[in-house]
Structures are given as C-alpha cells and as structure tokens.
Design a protein around this motif. Sequence first.
Motif, PDB file in Angstrom:
ATOM      1  N   TRP A 319     -38.750   6.131  21.668  1.00 46.20           N
ATOM      2  CA  TRP A 319     -37.983   5.116  22.385  1.00 46.20           C
ATOM      3  C   TRP A 319     -37.014   4.377  21.469  1.00 46.20           C
ATOM      4  O   TRP A 319     -35.901   4.020  21.886  1.00 46.20           O
ATOM      5  N   GLY A 320     -37.409   4.151  20.226  1.00 46.54           N
ATOM      6  CA  GLY A 320     -36.507   3.491  19.291  1.00 46.54           C
ATOM      7  C   GLY A 320     -35.231   4.288  19.078  1.00 46.54           C
ATOM      8  O   GLY A 320     -34.127   3.719  19.034  1.00 46.54           O
ATOM      9  N   PHE A 321     -35.377   5.605  18.967  1.00 41.10           N
ATOM     10  CA  PHE A 321     -34.215   6.457  18.779  1.00 41.10           C
ATOM     11  C   PHE A 321     -33.292   6.388  19.989  1.00 41.10           C
ATOM     12  O   PHE A 321     -32.065   6.330  19.853  1.00 41.10           O
ATOM     13  N   ARG A 322     -33.860   6.356  21.175  1.00 47.55           N
ATOM     14  CA  ARG A 322     -33.036   6.318  22.388  1.00 47.55           C
ATOM     15  C   ARG A 322     -32.372   4.962  22.595  1.00 47.55           C
ATOM     16  O   ARG A 322     -31.265   4.887  23.128  1.00 47.55           O
ATOM     17  N   VAL A 323     -33.029   3.904  22.172  1.00 51.81           N
ATOM     18  CA  VAL A 323     -32.382   2.589  22.220  1.00 51.81           C
ATOM     19  C   VAL A 323     -31.182   2.560  21.274  1.00 51.81           C
ATOM     20  O   VAL A 323     -30.099   2.071  21.625  1.00 51.81           O
ATOM     21  N   MET A 324     -31.368   3.095  20.065  1.00 53.68           N
ATOM     22  CA  MET A 324     -30.279   3.129  19.091  1.00 53.68           C
ATOM     23  C   MET A 324     -29.101   3.951  19.609  1.00 53.68           C
ATOM     24  O   MET A 324     -27.945   3.495  19.569  1.00 53.68           O
ATOM     25  N   VAL A 325     -29.371   5.149  20.096  1.00 53.94           N
ATOM     26  CA  VAL A 325     -28.301   6.023  20.583  1.00 53.94           C
ATOM     27  C   VAL A 325     -27.644   5.429  21.831  1.00 53.94           C
ATOM     28  O   VAL A 325     -26.415   5.447  21.975  1.00 53.94           O
ATOM     29  N   GLY A 326     -28.461   4.897  22.746  1.00 53.57           N
ATOM     30  CA  GLY A 326     -27.902   4.300  23.956  1.00 53.57           C
ATOM     31  C   GLY A 326     -26.994   3.126  23.646  1.00 53.57           C
ATOM     32  O   GLY A 326     -25.918   2.969  24.251  1.00 53.57           O
ATOM     33  N   GLY A 328     -25.357   2.765  20.878  1.00 57.13           N
ATOM     34  CA  GLY A 328     -24.158   3.357  20.287  1.00 57.13           C
ATOM     35  C   GLY A 328     -23.186   3.876  21.327  1.00 57.13           C
ATOM     36  O   GLY A 328     -21.959   3.730  21.178  1.00 57.13           O
ATOM     37  N   VAL A 329     -23.702   4.472  22.387  1.00 60.63           N
ATOM     38  CA  VAL A 329     -22.835   4.956  23.465  1.00 60.63           C
ATOM     39  C   VAL A 329     -22.125   3.783  24.140  1.00 60.63           C
ATOM     40  O   VAL A 329     -20.922   3.853  24.456  1.00 60.63           O
ATOM     41  N   LEU A 330     -22.851   2.677  24.358  1.00 60.16           N
ATOM     42  CA  LEU A 330     -22.223   1.482  24.926  1.00 60.16           C
ATOM     43  C   LEU A 330     -21.136   0.946  24.001  1.00 60.16           C
ATOM     44  O   LEU A 330     -20.054   0.523  24.452  1.00 60.16           O
TER      45      LEU A 330
END
Length: 459
Positions: A319-326, A328-330
């Motif tokens: 989940w930490g990785f997806r929060v970081m990537v998400g 970044g996309v924003l």
Amino acid sequence: MTDAFMLARIQFASNITFHILFPTISIALGWMLLFFKLRHNKTGDAKWAEAYQFWVKIFALTFALGVVSGITMSFQFGTNWPGFMETVGNIAGPLLAYEVLTAFFLEATFLGIMLFGAKRVSSRVHTLATLLVAGGTTLSAFWIIALNSWMHTPVGFEMIDGRAHATDWLAIIFNPSMPYRLTHMLIASGLTVAFLVAGISAYRWLRGDRTPSVMAALRSGVTVAALLIPVQILVGDMHGLNTLEHQPAKIAAMEGVWETERGAPLLLFAVPDEKERTNHFELGIPKVASIILKHDAEGEIKGLNDFGDKHPPVAPLFWGFRVMVGTGVLMLAVSWLCAWQLKRRGDVTPWTARALVAMSFSGWVATVAGWYVTEIGRQPYLVYGVLTTAEAVSSVPAPLIASTLAMYLALYAGLTIAYITVLFHLARKAGYGKPAQPLYPEPPAVGATGSLLGETRHA
C-alpha cells in the motif's frame, strides 16, 4: 500488549517520519531561494526580492525543526538500538561525523548571514551565503543517504569479532544503491518544495494577492514540478531495477507476488494476506509488472514464498508503494495542467489554484510513503544480510518506551500542526499591494566609501 521490540520500532518510525518532513523541504528550498536571489541580482526586479524575503522565513523555521528532530533521532541509536552502533559503529559513526563536520557546520555558519545579513553585507557575499547554505543542505543529504544506502546494500567492509570494519571507504560511500537513492531523494525534495511554493502562492492568489512576487513564486513552483515529475518517474524505474537486483524480496512485497511467475500482472488493488500467503480481491493488468521490472512481458518475478520468512511485511509495502505512485500521478496531472494554463492564459483559474492549495503538502505524503517502503522493505534486517533489527534492540522495558512514545507522538503532532498553521499565517500576513522592500540598502550618495559600496551592490 505490544512488546518492547515493536514499541522501539514504532518510536523510531515516528521520529524519522517527523524528521524527514523538514529536510525534504530545506534541501530544495535553499536552491529555490538561490534562484530568487540570482533573478533579483540579474534583473533588479523587486518581485524576486519580495519572494526571497517571504520564503526565507519559512526556510528558517523548517531548518530549526529539522535540526531539533534530528538530534532527538540520533539519541535513539544509543537508547533503543545499541546493537546498531556496537556492530556497525565503525562505519556509521564516521559517516554521521562527516555530515556534521562538512555539512551542518557549513549551513549553521552561513545561515545567520543568509537570514540577517542582507542589509549588512554586499550582494555578492549574501548570494554566496545563500549558495553555501543550499549546498550544505544537499551535502548533508549526501552523507545521510550514503549511510542509509549502505545499510541496504552493504559493501566495502569485513566482520571481525562480530563488528564491521571498513576496508574500502569509496565502496562504502558509493555503494550499489547510493546513486539511485540520492537522486530519487533530491528530486523528491524538489517536488515537495515545488508544490509547497506553488500551493502557498495559490493560497495567497485566492485571497486576492495578485502581486508580481506571488505570481513569480507560483510560476516557479509549477514549472519546477512540471519538469521534475517526469524525471522522477524515470529515476524511480531505475531505482526499482536496482532494488530488484539487490533486494528482490522487497520488490515481491511491493508487487504482492507470492509465487514465482512469468508475465506477472501489475496489481492496481489487492488485499495481501500474510497468514494465508495470498491476495484477496485482486485487480491487475496482465504482464505489466514483468514489463516494468524486467522490460519483458514474460520476465520472471521471484515470489515471496521463495524467501521463506526472510521477507518484509507485505501490506505496508504494497500500500505504501501505491500511495507514493498515486500521489506522483496526481502531481503529474496537476503540474502539467497548471503549466499549460500559465502558458496559455498567463494565469491560473480559481479551481486549479484550489487544486494547488490541496496539493501543498503532497510531497510530504509521497516522501513518507516512499520512505516507509524503503525502510520497512529492509526488514527483518537493520543492515541487510548483516544485522537483524531484533539483534540491535535494547533491553529498555516496554512501559518506559510506551511513555516516551506517547510524549513523542503528542509533541510531533503539535509541532506539525503548528508548522502548517504558521505557514498559512505568514501567507495571510503577507500584505498585497505593498511595494517590496529593497533587499539591500541604498549606498551613500557621496564619498569614496559610498562609491565602493555602490560598485559592490551591483556586482
């Protein structure tokens, strides 16, 4: 009841979480201030002086909190984790000392000139002080990242009687993951500051402050963000490939891969279950994980089951990785949209300004999430393959750690709220429609001394 080992981990995690917020800002904000300074020197435009005067106050506050939280964090090496210094102190100690001797002293020495010397020294000296402070913050990051990277990819040492001894300092400093981590962190700092500067400037814009200095800062923040986020995506890919080479268990946890497989999907959503060693409610894109990590649609990704119990906790990494990537996309979407508006209209719209305000601290979110992925992903090791976290913990009783942890959390929460409150207070207090004060005093009108000062001022 939570045991002393877990409480010590939570306490250190809370400390590093709070601490990293401020170096992340001070590293890049120093360079942003230098940019404002150089633009003012070149153009003589008062808007750059006003931008400098506003943001240097925030730099000073940020620097102070970073120093205080860093000192507290260093104490925990001795109180909660004595095994760390006992085992690798011959390497960690010198690297931390280099950071203090070469970086912190540089920052502390010239910070006073930077903050209070604008009307007491020449333009050239003040610019030099700003440059040295900015360079000091980056040099500080260099030494800290060198140590942290070595803990992930330890090389250049030998173990003698259970203690690490350096055999090659260049290999230790420039260890296999250091270039990727340092670049990734410096760009993360740049993005954090870019969105902070753009967000606070957008807040002032929404309150009716449309002065040139506000627009100059807003445009600077948006431009830096729009330029850096694609570079960060590229660097992140390179960092991921390096991590796959040296810490494959971390990558398996980030991707939620339990069984070794070819053509692994990129999971957009899943609920990792470590007890059952599987994922529930998976939603993924076929083969994309293999394409990203192996640059091959049929590339093989080693699964967590191949590592036995020597792998990090899965859910926090996933989940930490997806929060970081998400996040970044924003960042990519908002910065590019605002950059397009500024280019086409010369201004932002109220709704994009509100988006920038909402994204003011998005860099913090991405940085903390990425830091959790990095540090939790090293578990169960403190120094990868050399020293486990359990081997380094102290024998301090759990109730004592719990009491200090509660005080830490209360203090950190209060300071974080106070910091954010002060930032927006400064933004509200900064008057609009007022002429900027000159960054340097006017030289005397007559006399040889006045002539000399005038020449220095315009140097």
